[in-house]
Enzyme design. Structure first.
Site, PDB file in Angstrom:
ATOM      1  N   GLU A 135      39.800  58.441  38.218  1.00  0.00           N
ATOM      2  CA  GLU A 135      38.367  58.266  37.948  1.00  0.00           C
ATOM      3  C   GLU A 135      38.136  57.273  36.813  1.00  0.00           C
ATOM      4  O   GLU A 135      37.141  56.547  36.812  1.00  0.00           O
ATOM      5  CB  GLU A 135      37.725  59.612  37.616  1.00  0.00           C
ATOM      6  CG  GLU A 135      37.707  60.554  38.802  1.00  0.00           C
ATOM      7  CD  GLU A 135      37.220  61.933  38.442  1.00  0.00           C
ATOM      8  OE1 GLU A 135      36.179  62.337  38.981  1.00  0.00           O
ATOM      9  OE2 GLU A 135      37.883  62.597  37.612  1.00  0.00           O
TER      10      GLU A 135
ATOM     11  N   LYS B  74      27.355  63.306  39.839  1.00  0.00           N
ATOM     12  CA  LYS B  74      28.412  62.422  40.333  1.00  0.00           C
ATOM     13  C   LYS B  74      28.283  62.404  41.849  1.00  0.00           C
ATOM     14  O   LYS B  74      28.353  63.446  42.509  1.00  0.00           O
ATOM     15  CB  LYS B  74      29.786  62.937  39.926  1.00  0.00           C
ATOM     16  CG  LYS B  74      30.934  62.044  40.412  1.00  0.00           C
ATOM     17  CD  LYS B  74      32.285  62.612  40.059  1.00  0.00           C
ATOM     18  CE  LYS B  74      32.514  62.480  38.583  1.00  0.00           C
ATOM     19  NZ  LYS B  74      33.939  62.713  38.239  1.00  0.00           N
TER      20      LYS B  74
END
Length: 119
Positions: free
Chosen positions: A21, A98
């Protein structure tokens, strides 16, 4: 009193606990609501008498650009900056999402929502 909302502020950021990420990033949405006294602005028609949503948007974008492992942490930074920089804000509701999180399933988004009052 009144409420100012910024809805679906889009950013590409690098938050998350996984190393991947931090490298590839992801899309995020932020929804922000602030409570403030709008009575003076309603009569004066002057930007100085309200909360400038350009300023709010800038705070969100700047803090979303700073990597955090947790959505809770980035939301807390946004809250702290708003309370520090804009004295007339008495309450903040923020949701940080997200989009397409890497959680091993078909999930549109994960969201952390926090409500905080000026103390």
């Amino acid at each position: 009193m009144g409420i100012i909302r910024l809805e679906n502020i889009r950013t590409f950021s690098y938050h998350g606990c996984l190393d991947e990420e931090a490298k590839i990033g992801s899309d995020y949405l932020v929804n922000l609501e602030v409570k403030t006294d709008l009575r003076k602005a309603r009569h004066s028609d002057e930007l100085a008498d309200t909360v400038d949503y350009v300023h709010l948007n800038a705070i969100v974008k700047e803090e979303m650009a700073v990597r955090s492992k947790l959505l809770e942490h980035v939301a807390e930074r946004i809250i702290a900056r708003i309370f520090t920089e804009i004295a007339s804000v008495s309450r903040i509701m923020i949701a940080v999402s997200k989009v397409n999180p890497p959680i091993g399933g078909d999930v549109a988004s994960v969201t952390v929502q926090i409500e905080e009052f000026r103390t």
